[in-house]
Design a protein around this motif. Sequence first.
Motif, PDB file in Angstrom:
ATOM      1  N   LEU A   1       0.831  -1.213   0.000  1.00 50.48           N
ATOM      2  CA  LEU A   1       0.000   0.000   0.000  1.00 50.48           C
ATOM      3  C   LEU A   1       0.862   1.258   0.000  1.00 50.48           C
ATOM      4  O   LEU A   1       0.523   2.255  -0.626  1.00 50.48           O
ATOM      5  CB  LEU A   1      -0.916   0.004   1.230  1.00 50.48           C
ATOM      6  N   MET A   2       1.967   1.199   0.736  1.00 47.30           N
ATOM      7  CA  MET A   2       2.832   2.382   0.825  1.00 47.30           C
ATOM      8  C   MET A   2       3.832   2.448  -0.319  1.00 47.30           C
ATOM      9  O   MET A   2       4.609   3.404  -0.417  1.00 47.30           O
ATOM     10  CB  MET A   2       3.580   2.361   2.167  1.00 47.30           C
ATOM     11  N   GLU A   3       3.821   1.395  -1.145  1.00 47.57           N
ATOM     12  CA  GLU A   3       4.723   1.319  -2.304  1.00 47.57           C
ATOM     13  C   GLU A   3       6.183   1.422  -1.869  1.00 47.57           C
ATOM     14  O   GLU A   3       6.967   2.187  -2.436  1.00 47.57           O
ATOM     15  CB  GLU A   3       4.350   2.389  -3.347  1.00 47.57           C
ATOM     16  N   VAL A   4       6.495   0.639  -0.832  1.00 46.02           N
ATOM     17  CA  VAL A   4       7.887   0.541  -0.377  1.00 46.02           C
ATOM     18  C   VAL A   4       8.202  -0.940  -0.156  1.00 46.02           C
ATOM     19  O   VAL A   4       7.292  -1.778  -0.148  1.00 46.02           O
ATOM     20  CB  VAL A   4       8.124   1.312   0.954  1.00 46.02           C
ATOM     21  N   SER A   5       9.482  -1.243   0.036  1.00 42.31           N
ATOM     22  CA  SER A   5       9.860  -2.621   0.340  1.00 42.31           C
ATOM     23  C   SER A   5       9.517  -2.926   1.795  1.00 42.31           C
ATOM     24  O   SER A   5       9.302  -2.005   2.605  1.00 42.31           O
ATOM     25  CB  SER A   5      11.362  -2.808   0.116  1.00 42.31           C
ATOM     26  N   VAL A   6       9.503  -4.204   2.127  1.00 39.94           N
ATOM     27  CA  VAL A   6       9.245  -4.593   3.524  1.00 39.94           C
ATOM     28  C   VAL A   6      10.354  -4.049   4.432  1.00 39.94           C
ATOM     29  O   VAL A   6      10.095  -3.619   5.554  1.00 39.94           O
ATOM     30  CB  VAL A   6       9.123  -6.130   3.634  1.00 39.94           C
ATOM     31  N   GLU A   7      11.578  -4.025   3.919  1.00 41.72           N
ATOM     32  CA  GLU A   7      12.698  -3.489   4.719  1.00 41.72           C
ATOM     33  C   GLU A   7      12.482  -2.010   5.014  1.00 41.72           C
ATOM     34  O   GLU A   7      12.704  -1.546   6.151  1.00 41.72           O
ATOM     35  CB  GLU A   7      14.034  -3.678   3.967  1.00 41.72           C
ATOM     36  N   ALA A   8      12.039  -1.282   4.012  1.00 40.30           N
ATOM     37  CA  ALA A   8      11.784   0.157   4.215  1.00 40.30           C
ATOM     38  C   ALA A   8      10.629   0.359   5.191  1.00 40.30           C
ATOM     39  O   ALA A   8      10.664   1.269   6.031  1.00 40.30           O
ATOM     40  CB  ALA A   8      11.475   0.818   2.875  1.00 40.30           C
ATOM     41  N   LEU A   9       9.626  -0.500   5.088  1.00 40.68           N
ATOM     42  CA  LEU A   9       8.496  -0.415   6.026  1.00 40.68           C
ATOM     43  C   LEU A   9       8.987  -0.630   7.462  1.00 40.68           C
ATOM     44  O   LEU A   9       8.618   0.112   8.372  1.00 40.68           O
ATOM     45  CB  LEU A   9       7.434  -1.464   5.667  1.00 40.68           C
ATOM     46  N   GLU A  10       9.832  -1.647   7.633  1.00 41.63           N
ATOM     47  CA  GLU A  10      10.346  -1.931   8.980  1.00 41.63           C
ATOM     48  C   GLU A  10      11.164  -0.768   9.516  1.00 41.63           C
ATOM     49  O   GLU A  10      11.115  -0.461  10.716  1.00 41.63           O
ATOM     50  CB  GLU A  10      11.173  -3.226   8.953  1.00 41.63           C
ATOM     51  N   SER A  11      11.894  -0.117   8.656  1.00 38.25           N
ATOM     52  CA  SER A  11      12.670   1.046   9.072  1.00 38.25           C
ATOM     53  C   SER A  11      11.736   2.174   9.525  1.00 38.25           C
ATOM     54  O   SER A  11      11.975   2.810  10.568  1.00 38.25           O
ATOM     55  CB  SER A  11      13.552   1.515   7.905  1.00 38.25           C
ATOM     56  N   LEU A  12      10.675   2.398   8.769  1.00 41.53           N
ATOM     57  CA  LEU A  12       9.701   3.436   9.150  1.00 41.53           C
ATOM     58  C   LEU A  12       9.039   3.093  10.486  1.00 41.53           C
ATOM     59  O   LEU A  12       8.862   3.958  11.351  1.00 41.53           O
ATOM     60  CB  LEU A  12       8.632   3.579   8.057  1.00 41.53           C
ATOM     61  N   LEU A  13       8.687   1.821  10.645  1.00 44.50           N
ATOM     62  CA  LEU A  13       8.046   1.389  11.893  1.00 44.50           C
ATOM     63  C   LEU A  13       8.982   1.600  13.084  1.00 44.50           C
ATOM     64  O   LEU A  13       8.582   2.137  14.126  1.00 44.50           O
ATOM     65  CB  LEU A  13       7.663  -0.093  11.801  1.00 44.50           C
ATOM     66  N   SER A  14      10.231   1.181  12.925  1.00 43.98           N
ATOM     67  CA  SER A  14      11.201   1.295  14.026  1.00 43.98           C
ATOM     68  C   SER A  14      11.408   2.750  14.404  1.00 43.98           C
ATOM     69  O   SER A  14      11.416   3.097  15.598  1.00 43.98           O
ATOM     70  CB  SER A  14      12.541   0.685  13.618  1.00 43.98           C
ATOM     71  N   ARG A  15      11.586   3.601  13.401  1.00 46.12           N
ATOM     72  CA  ARG A  15      11.832   5.024  13.694  1.00 46.12           C
ATOM     73  C   ARG A  15      10.600   5.661  14.333  1.00 46.12           C
ATOM     74  O   ARG A  15      10.705   6.477  15.245  1.00 46.12           O
ATOM     75  CB  ARG A  15      12.240   5.751  12.418  1.00 46.12           C
ATOM     76  N   GLY A  16       9.451   5.275  13.840  1.00 43.69           N
ATOM     77  CA  GLY A  16       8.213   5.833  14.395  1.00 43.69           C
ATOM     78  C   GLY A  16       8.010   5.420  15.831  1.00 43.69           C
ATOM     79  O   GLY A  16       7.678   6.247  16.691  1.00 43.69           O
ATOM     80  N   ARG A  17       8.217   4.152  16.113  1.00 44.65           N
ATOM     81  CA  ARG A  17       8.045   3.666  17.485  1.00 44.65           C
ATOM     82  C   ARG A  17       9.075   4.301  18.424  1.00 44.65           C
ATOM     83  O   ARG A  17       8.760   4.644  19.561  1.00 44.65           O
ATOM     84  CB  ARG A  17       8.148   2.133  17.519  1.00 44.65           C
ATOM     85  N   ARG A  18      10.299   4.458  17.931  1.00 43.56           N
ATOM     86  CA  ARG A  18      11.342   5.078  18.765  1.00 43.56           C
ATOM     87  C   ARG A  18      10.969   6.535  19.070  1.00 43.56           C
ATOM     88  O   ARG A  18      11.106   7.003  20.209  1.00 43.56           O
ATOM     89  CB  ARG A  18      12.698   5.004  18.055  1.00 43.56           C
ATOM     90  N   ALA A  19      10.477   7.239  18.067  1.00 46.80           N
ATOM     91  CA  ALA A  19      10.081   8.641  18.262  1.00 46.80           C
ATOM     92  C   ALA A  19       8.940   8.742  19.276  1.00 46.80           C
ATOM     93  O   ALA A  19       8.930   9.638  20.129  1.00 46.80           O
ATOM     94  CB  ALA A  19       9.676   9.257  16.927  1.00 46.80           C
ATOM     95  N   LEU A  20       8.001   7.819  19.179  1.00 45.70           N
ATOM     96  CA  LEU A  20       6.887   7.824  20.145  1.00 45.70           C
ATOM     97  C   LEU A  20       7.389   7.554  21.556  1.00 45.70           C
ATOM     98  O   LEU A  20       6.958   8.185  22.524  1.00 45.70           O
ATOM     99  CB  LEU A  20       5.855   6.754  19.758  1.00 45.70           C
ATOM    100  N   ARG A  21       8.298   6.595  21.650  1.00 43.92           N
ATOM    101  CA  ARG A  21       8.843   6.248  22.975  1.00 43.92           C
ATOM    102  C   ARG A  21       9.515   7.466  23.605  1.00 43.92           C
ATOM    103  O   ARG A  21       9.333   7.747  24.795  1.00 43.92           O
ATOM    104  CB  ARG A  21       9.837   5.093  22.816  1.00 43.92           C
ATOM    105  N   LEU A  22      10.277   8.212  22.800  1.00 46.78           N
ATOM    106  CA  LEU A  22      10.968   9.393  23.322  1.00 46.78           C
ATOM    107  C   LEU A  22       9.973  10.498  23.670  1.00 46.78           C
ATOM    108  O   LEU A  22      10.082  11.141  24.714  1.00 46.78           O
ATOM    109  CB  LEU A  22      11.983   9.900  22.285  1.00 46.78           C
ATOM    110  N   ALA A  23       8.969  10.672  22.797  1.00 46.73           N
ATOM    111  CA  ALA A  23       7.999  11.754  23.031  1.00 46.73           C
ATOM    112  C   ALA A  23       7.156  11.489  24.275  1.00 46.73           C
ATOM    113  O   ALA A  23       6.697  12.428  24.923  1.00 46.73           O
ATOM    114  CB  ALA A  23       7.101  11.910  21.804  1.00 46.73           C
ATOM    115  N   LEU A  24       6.949  10.229  24.570  1.00 44.17           N
ATOM    116  CA  LEU A  24       6.071   9.877  25.687  1.00 44.17           C
ATOM    117  C   LEU A  24       6.847   9.253  26.843  1.00 44.17           C
ATOM    118  O   LEU A  24       6.283   8.515  27.649  1.00 44.17           O
ATOM    119  CB  LEU A  24       4.986   8.905  25.194  1.00 44.17           C
ATOM    120  N   ALA A  25       8.124   9.567  26.895  1.00 38.83           N
ATOM    121  CA  ALA A  25       8.993   8.938  27.898  1.00 38.83           C
ATOM    122  C   ALA A  25       8.492   9.182  29.319  1.00 38.83           C
ATOM    123  O   ALA A  25       8.619   8.327  30.190  1.00 38.83           O
ATOM    124  CB  ALA A  25      10.415   9.453  27.746  1.00 38.83           C
TER     125      ALA A  25
END
Lengths: 187, 142
Positions: free
Chosen positions: A154-178
Motif C-alpha cells: 500500500l505504501m509502495e515501499v519494500s518490507v525493509e523500508a516499512l520496517e525502518s519506518l516502523l522502528s523510527r516511528g516507534r522510537r520517536a513515540l517512545r521518546l515523546a512519551l517517555a
Amino acid sequence: MALIADPDEDLVRRVGQGDSAAIQAMVARKLPRMLALAQRMLGDAVEAEDVAQEALLRAWKQAPRWQPGKAKFDTWLHRVGLNLCYDRLRRRREIATDMPPERPDEGAAPDRGLLAADVGRRVDAALARLPERQREAIVLCHYQELTNIEAAALMEVSVEALESLLSRGRRALRLALADMRPDAEGV
Amino acid sequence: MTAERFLALIAAYGADARRWPVDERAAAEAFMAAQPEAARAALAEADAVDALLHASATPRVSMALRDRVIASASEAGLKARREGRRWLDRLALALGAGWAVAACAGVIAGVFMTSHFTADAQADAVLYQASLLGVDDTEVLG
C-alpha cells in the motif's frame, strides 16, 4: 497468478447485487476501519468522517464490478482511504501558511492523573507529530492490523523500508512519551 | 534467527508475537526460548510502546454517519433489495407458475371433454335423425 483468498468476497458479491442486509453488514465491517484509518492519519474527526463516507461510497460503486481473486477487497479499500487522506494532507500543505497549526505537546503535569483518556490524547498528539510516512506505517501495521506485505504494498515501499519506518516511528513515540512510562519519575 | 534480526523485528513490530511476520514468527519464538536474557530487555521496551499505542482510543461510528453511508448505497446505484423479499418473490413466482400450469391443464381438459361430449351428442343426433327417417318410411310404405 495465484488467486487471492478474500474473506470479504461473498459479502462484496451480495453488496454488488444490492442486497440491503449485505450493505448493512459491509458498513458494520468496514466503516469503523475506514474511520479509524482516517482519524489517525488526519487527526481530525470531521475530516475523518468525510473520508470514511467517501471511501464507502466508492466501495458501493466498485462492488457490482468487483473481480474476486485479484486483490483483497479490504486492501483495495485501504488504498482508496489512504489516497483520500493523502489528498487532504496535500491540500493542507498547499494552504499551509508561515504559521503552521500548533500541536502543543501537553507534556507531563503533576496535577494530571493517568486517566486512560489523558494517555490516549497524548498518544494521539504524539502520533500526529510523527513524520507522515512513519505515522502511516504504524497506523497500517499496528492499528489496522495489515500484514507487513500488505502495508508495504500500500505504501509502495519494500518490507525493509516499512520496517525502518516502523522502528523510527516507534522510537520517536517512545521518546515523546517517555514521561508516561510506568518507570518514569513522578508517574 | 540472529540476535540482530530479532531485535530489529521487535523494534519494528513490537512485543506481541501475533504482529510479527508469519514467516519469521517461529524462528523468533525459538530465539526467545533459546536466549531469554538477550530478548528480555528488548521485549520489555517494545511492550511499553505497544501499551502506549493501545491507549489511543478507536473512534466510534456515530449513528448519523452510519445512516448517511447506508443511504449513499442507493445513491451510488445499488438497488436496495431485501434478502427475505427475494425469497418472497421466488415463492410468488412459483405460485404464479403453478396457477399458469393449472390453467393450461384446465383449457386442455376442457377442449378434450368438449370434443368428447360433442361426439356423443352428434351420435345421439344421428340416431335421432335415423329414427325420424325410420318413422317416415313406415308411414310412406304403409
